[in-house]
Design a protein around this motif. Structure first.
Motif, PDB file in Angstrom:
ATOM      1  N   ALA A   1       7.554   5.501  -1.963  1.00  0.00           N
ATOM      2  CA  ALA A   1       8.759   5.563  -1.128  1.00  0.00           C
ATOM      3  C   ALA A   1       8.401   5.985   0.294  1.00  0.00           C
ATOM      4  CB  ALA A   1       9.771   6.535  -1.737  1.00  0.00           C
ATOM      5  N   GLY A   2       7.457   6.937   0.413  1.00  0.00           N
ATOM      6  CA  GLY A   2       7.030   7.367   1.741  1.00  0.00           C
ATOM      7  C   GLY A   2       6.345   6.252   2.504  1.00  0.00           C
ATOM      8  N   LEU A   3       5.474   5.503   1.831  1.00  0.00           N
ATOM      9  CA  LEU A   3       4.800   4.384   2.484  1.00  0.00           C
ATOM     10  C   LEU A   3       5.799   3.292   2.855  1.00  0.00           C
ATOM     11  CD1 LEU A   3       1.590   4.096   0.260  1.00  0.00           C
ATOM     12  CD2 LEU A   3       1.760   5.039   2.569  1.00  0.00           C
ATOM     13  N   THR A   4       6.771   3.063   1.992  1.00  0.00           N
ATOM     14  CA  THR A   4       7.807   2.070   2.301  1.00  0.00           C
ATOM     15  C   THR A   4       8.605   2.492   3.529  1.00  0.00           C
ATOM     16  OG1 THR A   4       7.991   1.437  -0.030  1.00  0.00           O
ATOM     17  CG2 THR A   4       9.843   0.875   1.401  1.00  0.00           C
ATOM     18  N   GLN A   5       8.872   3.790   3.651  1.00  0.00           N
ATOM     19  CA  GLN A   5       9.593   4.280   4.826  1.00  0.00           C
ATOM     20  C   GLN A   5       8.779   4.062   6.099  1.00  0.00           C
ATOM     21  OE1 GLN A   5      12.830   5.496   5.073  1.00  0.00           O
ATOM     22  NE2 GLN A   5      12.319   5.180   7.227  1.00  0.00           N
ATOM     23  N   ILE A   6       7.458   4.293   6.000  1.00  0.00           N
ATOM     24  CA  ILE A   6       6.601   4.034   7.160  1.00  0.00           C
ATOM     25  C   ILE A   6       6.643   2.548   7.511  1.00  0.00           C
ATOM     26  CG2 ILE A   6       4.220   4.047   7.999  1.00  0.00           C
ATOM     27  CD1 ILE A   6       3.707   6.507   6.322  1.00  0.00           C
TER      28      ILE A   6
END
Length: 609
Positions: free
Chosen positions: A156-161
């Protein structure tokens, strides 16, 4: 023959000329801290001489100031723009690599991957000693939930980036379009002024500053040519044609400018991509605009590289054949670079490019024995294409040689698929507390409707179909534990029956599960405990590389800027010397007028001329 009072005219020209020069110095000093201002200089030339009937034939008529010029060296401008694009690229890469690092390296006070893995296997060790204990089972399941949550959270964090990168791409495009519009407007204003024979220095400063800003975003090429007279080509009108290219494409052509637009993709390129990632097109022609070329630089290149970077591991192969089937043709691909379900990054539906032409596909399958893929196209092709496409290269997406978001997501998917498969194989080889055969412990849980994929169609030889229930369905985003086991821990398998007739039960399955931590090859030749270290090492190399290049190019830019400013920048000491020089010259010209005045007074008053 010059008049008797001709000397006053000559001295007066000197007064006017040095007065203009002093005003120019004042303008330079007042703009010493103005960003983008280029030092100006009043040009002094001897005025046109006058013919006489005396032996000397020609007599000087003083000095004139035909123009005020800018002290600018185009060579250093070009060097600056080139280096500035590289600084923009590595500045963005370094920033977003650090953002990725934040999701990989343990934060202060937070439990990292190593801690979560240790706790999970420690609780499994406890479970081996007390397999009948409901508390031990619940504890292990809870630790496993922490394990799966680690991957879903990191994804989810990588998707947000990736979404942040996508939005910055849109913002950069808007900036580029705005700069293009301003440059075209300035070109028109500059030509209006310079057609009258004067220099539009301040407007040229504004335009150069816009090019500086543009060069940080994309690679820039600038060409300015003089416009000749339509009747006499060897005579120039004073107007110029100013052209700006970005990444080799024309952005501004004198008074006209082109704009870019960002269009959301209707199909993913990578299985774990966020929805609606932007592709860029020229607004007037709808032709694609690529910022990721090997010769291109700028911040926009870095944004695409981090958002779409797959470390050069996009799916590709050779077209073996095309045959009618289903709603459209079926393309068989041989010699693929991806021959393992764990490594598959292709979306279930998307675009496959064959010989530089895009075709939509609606599904695919893989045959491990022949190592061939079959892609179902959404429409039939012509007979000519069926005959000419075999042997051509097929690819999904582009090879982008950067460890960007898709690369890290693919690495996580590869790990969770292999870990889940090996754990599930052990879990399915035994029986639960009720004596029922074990099912999949780790599953893929649909984020859309909560459907669980238990991998019932998994084939040990690696063959698969994208719409069947196999490990292709599992990603870091939907990694989960079977809901039935979470609700009833007794359905978790901890034993295998070595002798069903005698009912002899052992805990060998748990013992084998414990080896999955470090004793069994799980990821890139190492155990499960080496997974995150591999990704951190990947990120560290890229982060340090971006940091090093950023620092080096910043130093080079500073050197070029120093050279550039030594010519076009305002130096206060130099302006002070010029001011004193022009003041003395002005005073001397005034003294000449005073002297000539006294001479004329004596001539007129005492001789009666």
């Amino acid at each position: 023959m010059p008049s008797t009072f001709f000397g006053l005219t000559i001295a007066g020209s000197a007064l006017n000329s040095f007065h203009v020069a002093t005003n120019t110095v004042a303008n330079n000093v007042s703009n010493v801290n103005t960003k983008g201002y280029c030092r100006q200089e009043a040009v002094h030339v001897a005025a046109d001489p006058m013919r006489t009937n005396h032996r000397y034939g020609m007599v000087g008529t003083g000095v004139s100031t035909p123009e005020i010029i800018q002290k600018r060296d185009f060579y250093y401008d070009v060097k600056y723009w080139d280096i500035n694009a590289k600084v923009g690229r590595y500045d963005a890469e370094f920033y977003y690599m650090e953002q990725i690092e934040d999701y990989l390296i343990d934060e202060e006070g937070a439990k990292g991957f190593a801690t979560i893995l240790d706790e999970m296997f420690a609780s499994l060790e406890t479970l081996r000693g007390t397999p009948e204990s409901p508390d031990s089972r619940k504890t292990f399941i809870g630790k496993c939930q922490n394990f799966t949550s680690f991957f879903t959270s990191m994804n989810a964090g990588l998707t947000q980036i990736q979404n942040d990168l996508n939005e910055e791409i849109a913002a950069q495009v808007e900036d580029i379009n705005g700069i293009a519009q301003k440059i075209a407007l300035l070109n028109k204003q500059i030509n209006i002024i310079e057609l009258q024979g004067t220099n539009a220095n301040e407007l040229r400063d504004q335009r150069a500053l816009l090019i500086d800003q543009l060069s940080e975003r994309v690679s820039v090429e600038v060409e300015e040519t003089k416009v000749p007279n339509s009747v006499h080509p060897d005579i120039y009108t004073g107007a110029t044609n100013y052209q700006v290219k970005i990444n080799g494409h024309t952005l501004v052509d004198n008074f006209e400018y082109n704009t870019l637009k960002y269009v959301p993709r209707d199909k993913k390129i990578n299985q774990s991509d966020s929805e609606g990632l932007y592709d860029l097109y020229w607004s007037d022609t709808d032709m694609p605009f690529s910022a990721a070329g090997s010769n291109f630089q700028g911040r926009l290149k870095a944004l695409f590289a981090i958002r779409d970077g797959n470390n050069g591991e996009a799916f590709q192969g050779k077209v073996l054949s095309l045959e009618p089937g289903g709603r459209g043709d079926v393309v068989t691909i041989s010699n693929p670079n991806i021959t393992d379900v764990n490594s598959m990054t292709m979306p279930a539906e998307g675009v496959i490019t064959i010989h530089n032409t895009e075709y939509y596909y609606t599904g695919f399958s893989y045959d491990a024995e022949t190592q061939t893929y079959k892609f179902q196209l959404n429409k039939p092709l012509s007979t000519e294409l069926r005959e000419t496409l075999p042997g051509k290269t097929a690819m999904i997406g582009d090879d982008i040689d950067t460890m960007g978001i898709p690369y890290y997501q693919a690495q996580m998917n590869m790990f969770v698929r292999e870990f889940a498969r090996q754990f599930n194989d052990l879990h399915q080889s035994g029986v639960d507390t009720y004596g029922n055969a074990g099912t999949s412990y780790f599953v893929a849980k649909s984020q859309a409707d909560g459907t669980e994929y238990g991998f019932g169609d998994y084939q040990a030889n690696g063959s698969m179909d994208v719409y069947q229930d196999n490990y292709y369905q599992l990603t870091a985003a939907n990694f989960s534990i079977a809901g039935a086991i979470v609700k009833d821990p007794n359905k978790m398998v901890t034993m295998e029956k070595t002798d069903l007739e005698d009912g002899v039960a052992t805990q060998e399955i748990v013992t084998k599960m414990l080896t999955l931590k470090s004793e069994v090859t799980m990821f890139r030749g190492g155990g499960a405990d080496s997974f995150l270290k591999c990704l951190i090492d990947d990120n560290s190399v890229d982060t340090e590389k971006a940091k090093l290049f950023l620092k080096n190019y910043q130093n080079i830019r500073e050197t070029v800027e120093t050279k550039r400013m030594s010519i076009s920048g305002v130096d206060e000491d130099e302006e002070a010397l010029d001011m004193m020089k022009f003041q003395n010259s002005y005073n001397l010209a005034s003294k000449i007028i005073q002297t000539l005045t006294e001479m004329y007074d004596r001539l007129i008053l005492e001789t009666g001329v």
